[in-house]
Design an enzyme around this catalytic site. Structure first.
Site, PDB file in Angstrom:
ATOM      1  N   ARG A   1      11.225   5.368   4.043  1.00  0.00           N
ATOM      2  CA  ARG A   1      11.500   6.804   3.977  1.00  0.00           C
ATOM      3  C   ARG A   1      12.238   7.300   5.217  1.00  0.00           C
ATOM      4  NH1 ARG A   1       5.850   9.459   2.776  1.00  0.00           N
ATOM      5  NH2 ARG A   1       7.061  11.322   3.298  1.00  0.00           N
TER       6      ARG A   1
ATOM      7  N   ARG B   1       0.863  -1.185   0.000  1.00  0.00           N
ATOM      8  CA  ARG B   1       0.000   0.000   0.000  1.00  0.00           C
ATOM      9  C   ARG B   1       0.899   1.233   0.000  1.00  0.00           C
ATOM     10  NH1 ARG B   1      -4.400  -1.622   4.721  1.00  0.00           N
ATOM     11  NH2 ARG B   1      -5.270  -3.463   3.702  1.00  0.00           N
TER      12      ARG B   1
ATOM     13  N   ASP C   1       2.238   5.042  -0.284  1.00  0.00           N
ATOM     14  CA  ASP C   1       1.695   6.316   0.181  1.00  0.00           C
ATOM     15  C   ASP C   1       1.528   7.308  -0.972  1.00  0.00           C
ATOM     16  OD1 ASP C   1       1.705   5.459   2.810  1.00  0.00           O
ATOM     17  OD2 ASP C   1       3.721   6.213   3.184  1.00  0.00           O
TER      18      ASP C   1
END
Length: 253
Positions: A197, A50, A52
């Site tokens: 990230r 999923r 972002d």
């Protein structure tokens, strides 16, 4: 019903991420709308991950079930025709009885692209992260090794992460320079929300000399989101592939 396996490529800039949401466009919703236009069916498209808002994919595995008869090639062509001009494409399609894109997945891989130069980005705007300060890739690689293995990654986890546990096993975290391009490759069975990230952001601090490897180790040991040094922007993050029993999808580097 026939189950189809897709490999999906997309530019994440116009989307709020993969997963269908009420407040903005998503990749999942775009593909499901295309399938509905072709078949009249309310098919759900499930993916391996999923991503972002603003995150991209070169090879996102997904599946759906469709009652109307199609060959894989015809279905792929029809969906891609309906998706245009959105930056989403089905680049491979096959029948896959019983196969599940999410639950059968044994590993996921991401690549984060940094352009290490002073000049602004042009063609790669939104597709990479420009870092103007010279990066010490050797220092970044040495620090990255500290994150390999099974750890509590609470520090590198979004406050909105819905995973039941912060424990994850990181199989790979490599930093590679090719000219002005610095690529960070991450592999694991699964990742926490914002984990890649967050790791990239802290490695960037190490590369700039603002952090040492010891600082990164201390952040990991803190198990506290407030100890995070930096969360990298979504621009440079790409989902590049996944592993399944007897099958590998995608991968670069």
């Amino acid at each position: 019903m026939t189950r189809f396996r897709f490999t999906v490529e997309y530019d994440g800039r116009p989307f709020m991420g993969w997963q269908r949401q009420a407040h903005g466009p998503t990749v999942q919703a775009a593909i499901e709308a295309a399938i509905h236009a072709i078949t009249g069916e309310q098919a759900e498209v499930m993916a391996a991950g999923r991503t972002d808002a603003g995150v991209h994919a070169s090879a996102m595995p997904a599946h759906t079930d469709i009652a109307k008869p199609f060959t894989p090639f015809k279905l792929m062509e029809a969906i891609n025709a309906r998706l245009r001009p959105q930056p989403v494409a089905i680049i491979d399609c096959a029948e896959a009885p019983g196969w599940h894109a999410r639950f059968d997945c044994l590993g996921r891989r991401y690549r984060y692209t940094i352009i290490n130069r002073r000049a602004p980005l042009t063609a790669l705007t939104g597709l990479a992260w420009r870092v103007p300060v010279p990066l010490d890739v050797d220092a970044m690689q040495a620090a990255a090794r500290l994150l390999i293995g099974r750890h509590d990654f609470t520090t590198f986890r979004s406050a909105h992460c819905q995973a039941s546990s912060p424990l994850r096993t990181l199989d790979r975290l490599d930093v590679v320079r090719r000219g002005e391009t610095v690529e960070i490759f991450a592999a694991a069975r699964s990742f926490l929300h914002h984990q890649v990230r967050s790791m990239v952001g802290c490695l960037k601090l190490v590369g700039e000399g603002q952090w040492t490897a010891d600082d990164l180790a201390a952040a990991l040991a803190a198990r506290d989101r407030d100890a995070l040094g930096l969360n990298a922007p979504p621009d440079g993050l790409w989902f590049v592939g996944a592993i399944y029993p007897g099958l590998s999808v995608g991968f670069t580097g």
